[in-house]
Design a protein around this motif. Structure first.
Motif: not given
Length: 148
Positions: A10-19, A5-7, A108-116
């Motif tokens: 983290a990946a989603t926040a970085l991606l959202a910030f970058g976008l 969940r933390i990963c 993007a790949v990490a966030s997609w793969a780790l989705r709850p």
């Protein structure tokens, strides 16, 4: 499960910030963006289009629900970021120029793969019995007795 969940966040926040930051930069068109687009051979109007969709995509990623839109955002972000990497490589730019888009593509790949589970539209592959989990059109057709 907590580390996953933390990963994910983290990946989603970085991606959202970058976008979102990229979208704002594209909309405001500072000289560095204008020069970069010209260097890569893209027309400047593309910054308005990409800027709009990047900001909207960042908001969708962070919003609750909307699993179908999230799938589109993940795909769009991955295509956009890998396209940026390819553009810089084809332009002969050094790796430092495409490090950030590469990082955001990985996010993007990490966030997609780790989705709850609550943020997943359906399964990528069937359950082994020829059906897919809820959301899979093949599974629904087979469950309904229809041809695929």
């Amino acid at each position: 499960m907590k580390a996953r969940r933390i990963c994910y966040w983290a990946a989603t926040a970085l991606l959202a910030f970058g976008l979102f930051a990229g979208g704002v930069a594209y909309f405001s068109r500072p000289p560095v963006i204008v020069e970069g687009m010209r260097h890569l051979g893209y027309p400047l109007y593309i910054t308005t289009i990409l800027g709009f969709w990047k900001m909207l995509g960042a908001l969708v990623l962070l919003a609750p629900r909307l699993p179908r839109l999230k799938e589109w955002v993940y795909a769009g972000a991955f295509f956009n970021m890998t396209g940026a990497v390819a553009s810089h490589i084809f332009a002969g730019d050094p790796p430092v120029k495409y490090l950030w888009p590469l990082l955001f593509a990985v996010c993007a790949v990490a966030s997609w793969a780790l989705r709850p589970p609550g943020r997943v539209l359906g399964t990528l592959f069937g359950r082994g019995d020829g059906t897919a989990k809820e959301g899979g059109s093949v599974g629904r057709a087979r469950l309904a007795g229809g041809a695929v």
